[in-house]
Design a protein around this motif. Structure first.
Motif, PDB file in Angstrom:
ATOM      1  N   VAL A 156       0.862  -1.178   0.000  1.00 44.78           N
ATOM      2  CA  VAL A 156       0.000   0.000   0.000  1.00 44.78           C
ATOM      3  C   VAL A 156       0.899   1.229   0.000  1.00 44.78           C
ATOM      4  N   ALA A 198      -3.072   0.110  -3.874  1.00 38.38           N
ATOM      5  CA  ALA A 198      -2.690  -1.162  -3.268  1.00 38.38           C
ATOM      6  C   ALA A 198      -2.301  -2.103  -4.402  1.00 38.38           C
ATOM      7  N   SER A 255      -3.620  11.406   5.309  1.00 39.48           N
ATOM      8  CA  SER A 255      -2.410  11.787   6.032  1.00 39.48           C
ATOM      9  C   SER A 255      -1.526  12.681   5.174  1.00 39.48           C
ATOM     10  N   GLY A 293     -10.100  -4.385   4.184  1.00 39.20           N
ATOM     11  CA  GLY A 293      -9.687  -3.121   4.774  1.00 39.20           C
ATOM     12  C   GLY A 293      -8.841  -2.244   3.882  1.00 39.20           C
ATOM     13  N   LEU A 294      -8.723  -2.584   2.590  1.00 41.04           N
ATOM     14  CA  LEU A 294      -7.874  -1.777   1.717  1.00 41.04           C
ATOM     15  C   LEU A 294      -8.415  -0.361   1.532  1.00 41.04           C
ATOM     16  N   GLU A 296      -6.847   6.508   4.777  1.00 40.28           N
ATOM     17  CA  GLU A 296      -5.978   7.047   5.826  1.00 40.28           C
ATOM     18  C   GLU A 296      -4.636   7.493   5.254  1.00 40.28           C
ATOM     19  N   LEU A 297      -4.096   6.721   4.331  1.00 37.56           N
ATOM     20  CA  LEU A 297      -2.824   7.093   3.708  1.00 37.56           C
ATOM     21  C   LEU A 297      -2.954   8.413   2.955  1.00 37.56           C
ATOM     22  N   SER A 333     -10.138   1.477   3.599  1.00 42.22           N
ATOM     23  CA  SER A 333      -9.842   2.280   4.790  1.00 42.22           C
ATOM     24  C   SER A 333      -8.359   2.632   4.871  1.00 42.22           C
ATOM     25  N   LYS A 334      -7.489   1.666   4.549  1.00 44.74           N
ATOM     26  CA  LYS A 334      -6.047   1.927   4.600  1.00 44.74           C
ATOM     27  C   LYS A 334      -5.658   3.019   3.609  1.00 44.74           C
ATOM     28  N   LEU A 335      -6.233   2.968   2.410  1.00 48.05           N
ATOM     29  CA  LEU A 335      -5.893   3.972   1.406  1.00 48.05           C
ATOM     30  C   LEU A 335      -6.446   5.347   1.771  1.00 48.05           C
TER      31      LEU A 335
END
Length: 360
Positions: free
Chosen positions: A10, A63, A116, A105-106, A112-113, A108-110
């Motif tokens: 990711v 991802a 940020s 959860g990809l 947040e990335l 959500s991870k992206l």
């Protein structure tokens, strides 16, 4: 090796990822997506969208499983006029995850990335017009809230719609006068005197003057200066129909429309005037709808805010597009630097159009 057993990476995308991103996102646009870039490629479209914005490059999270992209989230910079102040924000979009990698959860991870990175750029907030499934995740887990509700509105040619349901030729149904009745009721007549509506190819100093003057009538709006508008509409691979309203030699408003020939469906993408210039609004809407219907469009759509909009343009779109979908659309925000924007957000005088979301 099964998809779930592949190692996942990711990260933020780079320009060298563009070709693979464009190919991966093709299904997101649906069967009519090629009409967004006639004579060009999806890679051309996403190069414009991600790397030619005058405010800077988009922030794109990807991802990768093995050597294939399996999920994307993108964000484009925008300038927002809010309570008399211009702040930097980003619009999220292009959400897509391969079916074999969902529920991992990809997304959500992206998010947040990407958020940020956006926060590190100093942006005040991010906004997005998600579908219901994405909104439930954004609001439930990722700190987003519903800042506004939008209505998807339509103007339908009655004879064509009834013909599809009954099999009766539209030409016969049209003899009843139903098309003219709806048009007379919903579409304004071109105002007498004062206003001239002319085609536009690009936006210039006259648009900057309009924005400088008219922005005082709004408490929330994307900054509609010539630099942004030329990128968004004139330089976009998508062909738009742009109109300017002129009074006494001065530009007093503009309208942008799009049309899909395959579906005979069109949209009013943007409409902007002084908040109380009813004459300019009438001239622009009457000209645009007349042109689209004359080109054989059977459905014209647009968006309106459910609350907080009081301009003459907003009122006209509510009148001209009487058919409203029962389920509203979400406009979701996530605040990144709260000191940059007022709390609570302005309660009146919002401007948000279909073109402020990049799906149009």
């Amino acid at each position: 090796m099964t998809p779930s057993s592949l190692s996942l990476e990711v990260r933020l995308a780079e320009p060298t990822d563009l070709a693979q991103i464009a190919e991966f996102l093709l299904p997101l646009g649906g069967p009519s997506f090629p009409e967004r870039f006639p004579g060009r490629t999806a890679q051309d479209f996403y190069r414009w969208k991600y790397f030619q914005n005058p405010l800077g490059d988009a922030i794109v999270g990807i991802a990768i499983a093995g050597d294939a992209i399996v999920s994307v989230v993108a964000a484009a910079p925008k300038r927002i006029w809010i309570s008399g102040k211009v702040v930097l924000a980003y619009e999220l979009g292009d959400f897509l995850t391969d079916g074999s990698h969902r529920k991992q959860g990809l997304f959500s991870k992206l998010i947040e990335l990407v958020c940020s990175k956006i926060a590190a750029c100093g942006a005040a907030f991010v906004y997005v017009r998600p579908n219901d499934a994405s909104f439930s995740i954004l609001a439930g887990k990722l700190g987003f809230f519903e800042a506004q509700r939008l209505d998807a509105r339509r103007l339908i040619v009655p004879s064509q719609a009834l013909s599809r349901k009954t099999g009766i030729p539209a030409s016969l149904l049209r003899l009843s006068g139903m098309d003219k009745l709806l048009r007379d009721r919903c579409v304004p007549h071109f105002p007498k005197g004062g206003i001239t509506v002319v085609p536009a190819q690009r936006f210039g100093e006259e648009t900057d003057e309009l924005w400088a003057r008219a922005s005082a009538d709004y408490n929330f709006a994307l900054v509609r200066d010539s630099s942004y508008l030329n990128w968004r509409f004139s330089d976009c691979p998508t062909p738009y129909r742009m109109l300017r309203a002129v009074r006494s030699g001065h530009t007093v408003g503009f309208l942008v429309a799009s049309a899909e020939r395959a579906n005979l469906a069109a949209a009013i993408v943007d409409l902007f005037t002084d908040g109380s210039d009813e004459e300019a609004v009438e001239g622009l809407v009457a000209t645009a709808i007349g042109d689209l219907l004359g080109r054989g469009m059977q459905l014209i759509s647009t968006w309106t805010l459910q609350r907080s909009a009081v301009s003459d343009g907003h009122k006209m779109l509510q009148r001209a597009f009487p058919f409203r979908r029962k389920q509203h659309l979400h406009l979701a925000f996530r605040v990144l630097h709260s000191h940059e924007i007022p709390s609570p957000l302005p309660s009146q005088k919002w401007q948000f159009t279909l073109g402020d979301s990049d799906g149009a």
